[in-house]
Design a protein around this motif. Structure first.
Motif, short mmCIF file in Angstrom:
data_model
loop_
_atom_site.label_atom_id
_atom_site.label_comp_id
_atom_site.label_asym_id
_atom_site.label_seq_id
_atom_site.Cartn_x
_atom_site.Cartn_y
_atom_site.Cartn_z
N HIS A 89 -0.68 -4.12 2.23
CA HIS A 89 -0.73 -4.08 3.70
C HIS A 89 0.44 -4.86 4.30
O HIS A 89 0.28 -5.97 4.78
CB HIS A 89 -2.07 -4.64 4.20
CG HIS A 89 -3.22 -3.75 3.88
ND1 HIS A 89 -3.58 -2.71 4.71
CD2 HIS A 89 -4.04 -3.71 2.81
CE1 HIS A 89 -4.60 -2.07 4.15
NE2 HIS A 89 -4.90 -2.66 3.01
N PRO A 90 1.64 -4.27 4.29
CA PRO A 90 2.81 -4.96 4.83
C PRO A 90 2.69 -5.29 6.31
O PRO A 90 3.39 -6.16 6.81
CB PRO A 90 3.98 -4.01 4.55
CG PRO A 90 3.36 -2.69 4.29
CD PRO A 90 1.97 -2.94 3.79
N GLU A 91 1.80 -4.60 7.00
CA GLU A 91 1.59 -4.88 8.44
C GLU A 91 0.80 -6.16 8.65
O GLU A 91 0.79 -6.71 9.74
CB GLU A 91 0.85 -3.70 9.10
CG GLU A 91 -0.62 -3.58 8.77
CD GLU A 91 -0.96 -2.96 7.40
OE1 GLU A 91 -2.16 -2.80 7.13
OE2 GLU A 91 -0.04 -2.64 6.63
N GLY A 92 0.15 -6.66 7.60
CA GLY A 92 -0.61 -7.89 7.67
C GLY A 92 -2.09 -7.66 7.93
O GLY A 92 -2.49 -6.58 8.39
N ILE A 93 -2.89 -8.67 7.63
CA ILE A 93 -4.34 -8.63 7.83
C ILE A 93 -4.75 -9.97 8.42
O ILE A 93 -4.31 -11.02 7.96
CB ILE A 93 -5.08 -8.43 6.48
CG1 ILE A 93 -4.66 -7.12 5.80
CG2 ILE A 93 -6.59 -8.46 6.69
CD1 ILE A 93 -5.21 -6.95 4.40
N GLU A 94 -5.60 -9.92 9.42
CA GLU A 94 -6.18 -11.15 9.96
C GLU A 94 -7.34 -11.56 9.05
O GLU A 94 -8.15 -10.71 8.66
CB GLU A 94 -6.72 -10.93 11.37
CG GLU A 94 -5.67 -10.91 12.44
CD GLU A 94 -6.29 -10.88 13.82
OE1 GLU A 94 -6.23 -11.91 14.51
OE2 GLU A 94 -6.82 -9.81 14.20
N VAL A 182 0.57 -12.17 5.93
CA VAL A 182 1.42 -11.14 5.33
C VAL A 182 2.18 -11.67 4.12
O VAL A 182 2.35 -12.88 3.95
CB VAL A 182 2.47 -10.60 6.34
CG1 VAL A 182 1.81 -9.91 7.50
CG2 VAL A 182 3.39 -11.69 6.81
N ILE A 183 2.64 -10.74 3.31
CA ILE A 183 3.62 -11.02 2.26
C ILE A 183 4.91 -10.40 2.79
O ILE A 183 4.97 -9.18 2.99
CB ILE A 183 3.22 -10.41 0.91
CG1 ILE A 183 1.91 -11.02 0.41
CG2 ILE A 183 4.35 -10.60 -0.12
CD1 ILE A 183 1.33 -10.36 -0.82
N THR A 184 5.93 -11.21 3.03
CA THR A 184 7.15 -10.72 3.68
C THR A 184 8.18 -10.14 2.72
O THR A 184 9.25 -9.71 3.15
CB THR A 184 7.80 -11.84 4.53
OG1 THR A 184 8.09 -12.95 3.69
CG2 THR A 184 6.90 -12.25 5.68
N LEU A 185 7.87 -10.11 1.45
CA LEU A 185 8.80 -9.53 0.46
C LEU A 185 9.13 -8.09 0.85
O LEU A 185 8.22 -7.29 1.06
CB LEU A 185 8.16 -9.56 -0.93
CG LEU A 185 9.02 -9.05 -2.08
CD1 LEU A 185 10.20 -9.99 -2.32
CD2 LEU A 185 8.19 -8.90 -3.34
#
Length: 195
Positions: A89-94, A182-185
């Motif tokens: 989920h590159p968009e991120g998760i709350e 997020v993981i910004t890689l």
């Protein structure tokens, strides 16, 4: 403007000269204002790309830093499951909405821990997706520690799960923030064999 400055190389040379002059006069504040924070973040990512390793995930969920002498990233199955969820989920998760991803997290945990008792896995996933439980913070902290043991903090920050706050404005008087993890890689550095 001289013809040599019209080329990208000439422009870069002129920028380098101007940056040196601003820094020599102690005006890094003007330099930052001129560049802007969004360009600064792009430059930060560009600089990191040269030092970041590809992340290879094998079909049996082992993880390796390919360009760091193929060093294995050793994590327990639950940590791998959490990591794979956020990587997907590159968009991120709350964290407070982690329960929306419960089935996916359960899938990854079942895949990475084939020898464990299914009931214990389900119980662990329930703890991880409970917004009142601190389990997810503990797992993310451990994942961060693993990457910090393998590389410098700047490079590691692209691999571990970190916070990113996104501001939203609805209408004229309502503002709210999404506190995404997020993981910004850059995903082009991720080589997945687990599909």
């Amino acid at each position: 403007m001289p013809e040599q400055l019209m080329t990208p190389e000439g422009m870069a040379q002129e920028i380098r000269r101007l940056v040196a002059e601003l820094r020599a006069s102690g005006r890094s504040d003007l330099l930052l204002r001129a560049i802007g924070s969004s360009v600064l973040e792009e430059l930060r990512l560009e600089a990191a790309k040269a030092r970041l390793s590809r992340l290879r995930i094998t079909s049996d969920y082992r993880m390796f830093l390919v360009d760091y002498a193929n060093r294995e990233i050793e994590m327990t199955p639950v940590h791998k499951a959490v990591y794979l969820l956020f990587l997907n989920h590159p968009e991120g998760i709350e964290f407070k909405k982690l329960s929306d991803h419960r089935d996916e997290l359960l899938h990854y945990y079942m895949e990475t821990s084939r020898m464990m008792d299914k009931e214990k896995i389900i119980e662990s996933v329930n703890h991880l997706t409970d917004p009142l439980d601190n389990a997810i913070n503990e797992k993310c902290s451990r994942i961060k520690k693993v990457f910090l043991s393998l590389m410098d903090e700047y490079s590691a920050s692209y691999y571990f799960i970190s916070g990113h706050t996104q501001r939203h404005v609805a209408g004229s008087d309502r503002i709210w923030y999404e506190r995404l993890k997020v993981i910004t890689l850059p995903r082009q550095l991720v080589v997945r064999e687990d599909f």
